[in-house]
Design a protein around this motif. Sequence first.
Motif, PDB file in Angstrom:
ATOM      1  N   ARG A 220      -7.234   6.449  -3.216  1.00  0.00           N
ATOM      2  CA  ARG A 220      -6.425   5.766  -2.215  1.00  0.00           C
ATOM      3  C   ARG A 220      -5.115   5.239  -2.797  1.00  0.00           C
ATOM      4  O   ARG A 220      -4.159   4.993  -2.094  1.00  0.00           O
TER       5      ARG A 220
ATOM      6  N   ARG B 238     -19.461  -9.835  -5.573  1.00  0.00           N
ATOM      7  CA  ARG B 238     -19.561 -10.424  -6.912  1.00  0.00           C
ATOM      8  C   ARG B 238     -20.238 -11.776  -6.801  1.00  0.00           C
ATOM      9  O   ARG B 238     -20.179 -12.413  -5.750  1.00  0.00           O
TER      10      ARG B 238
ATOM     11  N   MET C 106      -8.037  -2.415   5.095  1.00  0.00           N
ATOM     12  CA  MET C 106      -8.288  -3.442   4.096  1.00  0.00           C
ATOM     13  C   MET C 106      -9.154  -2.904   2.982  1.00  0.00           C
ATOM     14  O   MET C 106     -10.077  -2.129   3.219  1.00  0.00           O
ATOM     15  N   GLU C 107      -8.828  -3.317   1.779  1.00  0.00           N
ATOM     16  CA  GLU C 107      -9.678  -2.989   0.649  1.00  0.00           C
ATOM     17  C   GLU C 107     -10.949  -3.790   0.773  1.00  0.00           C
ATOM     18  O   GLU C 107     -10.906  -4.973   1.068  1.00  0.00           O
TER      19      GLU C 107
ATOM     20  N   TYR D 156       0.824  -1.206   0.000  1.00  0.00           N
ATOM     21  CA  TYR D 156       0.000   0.000   0.000  1.00  0.00           C
ATOM     22  C   TYR D 156       0.859   1.257   0.000  1.00  0.00           C
ATOM     23  O   TYR D 156       0.424   2.317  -0.402  1.00  0.00           O
TER      24      TYR D 156
ATOM     25  N   PRO E  62     -15.909  -5.015  -4.391  1.00  0.00           N
ATOM     26  CA  PRO E  62     -17.363  -5.104  -4.556  1.00  0.00           C
ATOM     27  C   PRO E  62     -17.846  -6.541  -4.407  1.00  0.00           C
ATOM     28  O   PRO E  62     -17.087  -7.479  -4.632  1.00  0.00           O
TER      29      PRO E  62
ATOM     30  N   GLU F  13     -15.246  -2.042 -14.057  1.00  0.00           N
ATOM     31  CA  GLU F  13     -16.026  -1.836 -12.839  1.00  0.00           C
ATOM     32  C   GLU F  13     -16.109  -0.354 -12.486  1.00  0.00           C
ATOM     33  O   GLU F  13     -17.127   0.119 -11.981  1.00  0.00           O
TER      34      GLU F  13
END
Lengths: 175, 482
Positions: free
Chosen positions: A105, B330, B324-325, A70, B328, A129
């Motif tokens: 981000r 799914r 944390m990401e 990150y 979406p 998306e």
Amino acid sequence: MPEEGSQAKEKMIKIAIVGSPNVGKSVLFNALTKRYVTVSNYPGTTVEVSRGTAKIDSLKCEVIDTPGMYSLLPVTEEERVARRILIDERPNLVIHVVDAKNLERMLTLTLQLIEAGLSLILVLNIMDEAQREGVTIDARVLERELSIPVIKAVSTKAKGIDALKQGIKDYAERL
Amino acid sequence: MQKDYKGPVEYSLEIAIEKIVGLLKEDYGISKRAIALLLLQDEEEIKALVREKETEALSKIEAIIEEISAHYIHPLTYELALERQAQVRQIISKAVTVKQEKVSIREKISRLSMNPITGLPLVLFVLYWGLYKFVGEFGAGTVVDFLEGTIFAQYINPFITNLFVRLLPWEILQDLFVGEYGVMTLGFRYAVALILPIVTFFFIFFSIIEDIGYLPRLAMLLDRTFKKIGLSGRAVIPMVLGFGCATMAVMVTRTLATKRERIIATILLALAVPCSAQLGVILALLEGNLPGMLIWAGVVGLVFLFIGYLTAKILPGERPSFYMEVPPLRWPKIGNVLTKTYVRVKWYFKEILPLFLLASVFIWLGKLTHLFDLVINLLRKPVEAIGLPHQASKIFLFGFFRRDYGAAGLYDLNKQGILTGLQLVVACVALTLFLPCIAQFLMTTRERGWKVGLGISAFILFFSFGVAYILNLLLSNLGVVL
């Protein structure tokens, strides 16, 4: 060392793919390398790193798929290994893959990588998306703001791979 | 790219960066500016690198950093992050446009799954259908019964036993391979007919919720609770895996960020997370005894939280940060689920099979040297102290070799009508908390080292009996009849 051909074409360039987890780094890595992939633990850690070779026309590349990171300021072992690869292995070119949906981000790391003086290509992945969520990104404006090449991609559908290969070739020619 | 960090002019970060860059003489692979920024953020690995390359520079650099830090209210890491964020926002405002849309159904479901009021019932729903019904009843019940009861008991075992009896005329060696606890008849059979199907079904379940994108949401939901017990949302994954097979979960604790978090997770997995094999038998034992089941679940749950809280207090080190990401939601793809399941089962089976075979050899040695009788005698006193008949001591020893074998032994005792309802509940609690199986023990020592592994085991040995003792005392004195 073969004598014929220009130097840039005969030289093997080293490419590191970086980015946070779940942005499609590995899919991109597989699309570039296809063959000759080895997976091994990074020395002294339990973190796995994949390496492969790619041939783009006559340009030979060694490609490293780094663990998710990150930030250049690491929290996890994975991030530490990813940074160590950038520092110790000195890739010629770094491909920063980001999730286009969460650009805000993700750009922090892009800025850090630019600041670190690395040659960078930014890949805006998962564009499909992002579009579905109503996000539009002007890649040209980004290129101007960051002064690096920016490529839109949907790696799972092999979109943007050719543009990326072209970007790598352009980089090698400038070398 | 050059940037100007603000702040009081004479102490501006930009000046500090320049000074540090000036002191760095060696080549670091990345720009000196980046190294300087990392030094300002007190990054250990980079500090070590600089110390190694140019010893003298570091003390001067540290002096600069100390001086500049004094002029900022917040830690420099935070100040720098704010600056960067502002810069990113500016770029984003130029290059990105977002069309505001109504909140989609997916987004609504996603929010519901992370809201404690709706999220917690959803967890119970997922655990009940996924873990209890699909993995427990179908995988560990129906499929295992068929593989173990029919395929192994009727076809493979008689054949192998016959073969070895003919090949090896010595009874001791026959015992090693095809005895009651033989390498083939117990170790191999257990791995193939019991663990393999349970783990396969567990991984199908796990891969589906992973593919949907449920795990990060679960992690967000539980993060706050987990923080109190010294873990972060990241630990949700090994904990969920622990209900499948704790041995594997211990292996997965590698993914946790700090050593402290890894140790806390390992203790909790060894102590208070029953694996699917054990869970299956215990649920069967307490079936139809709702108060008993509630007491069991309540005590084990409390122990989980209490010990987590306590170890978090005792163990030194920083509290974990968690970020944390959340991808979406799914629809799961069948191909994905199957591939993930296949790869995991294959990897897991390769790791686990040798441990099971080794465990059989240990049992064989234990019986041969009469070490087992000794241990059973040693366990007799504590077992009687928690109000159980002495026959139960054998259960605890074997529970160490196969978690559910201990529980199954309890099942037999219960069928003989030796145990009262109260004793059964106490025994279930003790056995759940008691030492994990030998495979998990070996994995713990492999991942955390011998010292930590043995330390955890010693603690659990006393603690499990302690809790059972108190529970027994409490329930009998209150005159509870179960």
